[in-house]
Design a protein around this motif. Sequence first.
Motif, mmCIF file in Angstrom:
data_model
loop_
_atom_site.group_PDB
_atom_site.id
_atom_site.type_symbol
_atom_site.label_atom_id
_atom_site.label_comp_id
_atom_site.label_asym_id
_atom_site.label_seq_id
_atom_site.Cartn_x
_atom_site.Cartn_y
_atom_site.Cartn_z
ATOM 1 N N UNK A 1 0.840 -1.180 0.000
ATOM 2 C CA UNK A 1 0.000 0.000 0.000
ATOM 3 C C UNK A 1 0.887 1.246 0.000
ATOM 4 N N UNK A 2 0.578 2.223 -0.844
ATOM 5 C CA UNK A 2 1.405 3.425 -0.918
ATOM 6 C C UNK A 2 1.402 4.219 0.389
ATOM 7 N N UNK A 3 2.512 4.857 0.646
ATOM 8 C CA UNK A 3 2.644 5.756 1.785
ATOM 9 C C UNK A 3 1.844 7.025 1.502
ATOM 10 N N UNK A 4 1.482 7.762 2.535
ATOM 11 C CA UNK A 4 0.796 9.034 2.351
ATOM 12 C C UNK A 4 1.700 10.195 2.755
ATOM 13 N N UNK A 5 2.956 9.935 3.027
ATOM 14 C CA UNK A 5 3.853 10.985 3.501
ATOM 15 C C UNK A 5 4.842 11.377 2.406
ATOM 16 N N UNK A 6 4.707 12.584 1.917
ATOM 17 C CA UNK A 6 5.578 13.085 0.864
ATOM 18 C C UNK A 6 7.025 13.197 1.330
ATOM 19 N N UNK A 7 7.246 13.222 2.632
ATOM 20 C CA UNK A 7 8.622 13.266 3.156
ATOM 21 C C UNK A 7 9.423 12.046 2.705
ATOM 22 N N UNK A 8 8.737 10.946 2.379
ATOM 23 C CA UNK A 8 9.421 9.740 1.919
ATOM 24 C C UNK A 8 10.085 9.923 0.559
ATOM 25 N N UNK A 9 9.738 10.986 -0.157
ATOM 26 C CA UNK A 9 10.349 11.254 -1.464
ATOM 27 C C UNK A 9 11.663 12.033 -1.347
ATOM 28 N N UNK A 10 11.939 12.552 -0.171
ATOM 29 C CA UNK A 10 13.114 13.416 -0.040
ATOM 30 C C UNK A 10 12.817 14.748 -0.696
ATOM 31 N N UNK A 11 13.824 15.405 -1.168
ATOM 32 C CA UNK A 11 13.609 16.670 -1.847
ATOM 33 C C UNK A 11 13.552 17.844 -0.889
ATOM 34 N N UNK A 12 13.163 18.987 -1.449
ATOM 35 C CA UNK A 12 13.086 20.185 -0.616
ATOM 36 C C UNK A 12 11.808 20.942 -0.914
ATOM 37 N N UNK A 13 11.380 21.701 0.067
ATOM 38 C CA UNK A 13 10.174 22.508 -0.057
ATOM 39 C C UNK A 13 10.513 23.803 -0.789
ATOM 40 N N UNK A 14 9.792 24.071 -1.872
ATOM 41 C CA UNK A 14 9.964 25.322 -2.611
ATOM 42 C C UNK A 14 8.959 26.372 -2.160
ATOM 43 N N UNK A 15 7.719 25.954 -1.969
ATOM 44 C CA UNK A 15 6.650 26.847 -1.524
ATOM 45 C C UNK A 15 5.873 26.153 -0.419
ATOM 46 N N UNK A 16 5.419 26.949 0.536
ATOM 47 C CA UNK A 16 4.662 26.375 1.640
ATOM 48 C C UNK A 16 3.479 27.282 1.956
ATOM 49 N N UNK A 17 2.341 26.664 2.243
ATOM 50 C CA UNK A 17 1.123 27.377 2.601
ATOM 51 C C UNK A 17 0.720 28.403 1.533
ATOM 52 N N UNK A 18 0.668 27.937 0.285
ATOM 53 C CA UNK A 18 0.277 28.786 -0.844
ATOM 54 C C UNK A 18 -1.055 28.298 -1.395
ATOM 55 N N UNK A 19 -1.659 29.110 -2.243
ATOM 56 C CA UNK A 19 -2.885 28.674 -2.899
ATOM 57 C C UNK A 19 -2.512 27.715 -4.035
ATOM 58 N N UNK A 20 -3.436 26.871 -4.440
ATOM 59 C CA UNK A 20 -3.172 26.006 -5.590
ATOM 60 C C UNK A 20 -2.807 26.818 -6.841
ATOM 61 N N UNK A 21 -3.443 27.962 -7.041
ATOM 62 C CA UNK A 21 -3.119 28.804 -8.198
ATOM 63 C C UNK A 21 -1.683 29.311 -8.146
ATOM 64 N N UNK A 22 -1.203 29.665 -6.957
ATOM 65 C CA UNK A 22 0.186 30.130 -6.816
ATOM 66 C C UNK A 22 1.161 28.996 -7.129
ATOM 67 N N UNK A 23 0.865 27.798 -6.658
ATOM 68 C CA UNK A 23 1.735 26.654 -6.944
ATOM 69 C C UNK A 23 1.732 26.337 -8.436
ATOM 70 N N UNK A 24 0.556 26.348 -9.065
ATOM 71 C CA UNK A 24 0.468 26.084 -10.504
ATOM 72 C C UNK A 24 1.227 27.133 -11.302
ATOM 73 N N UNK A 25 1.120 28.387 -10.923
ATOM 74 C CA UNK A 25 1.827 29.463 -11.634
ATOM 75 C C UNK A 25 3.343 29.286 -11.509
ATOM 76 N N UNK A 26 3.814 28.883 -10.336
ATOM 77 C CA UNK A 26 5.243 28.630 -10.140
ATOM 78 C C UNK A 26 5.714 27.516 -11.080
#
Length: 102
Positions: A1-26
């Motif tokens: 069963x897939x995990x639900x925690x994106x932290x398992x992918x590693x990586x880094x946070x680019x944007x946090x607590x933004x609107x979906x439109x702001x993330x899509x525009x980025x």
Amino acid sequence: MPSRCVNNLGGKVLLINVTPDEANEYVRKHCREYYEMPPDFVFKDVRVLLKFPMLVGLQVRRQKVLLPCMKRCSGLGTMLYEVAVKEADLDFIRNTLAKAPE
């Protein structure tokens, strides 16, 4: 069963607590290639939590994916992660998701 925690992918946070439109525009601004990702899409054995479809961006030369998600555990709303990937991961996105309109 897939995990639900994106932290398992590693990586880094680019944007946090933004609107979906702001993330899509980025994603549109920073990626030449992007696809529409539905809620609960499974990527690298992680179920990506979203309220509605959003853009996932491919940075092919850098071998990165810009991946939107929500972390219900943090209560911070929409986030955008930069995740290192392999060519097979890029191909998986291309072959599984619909290309988003310009």
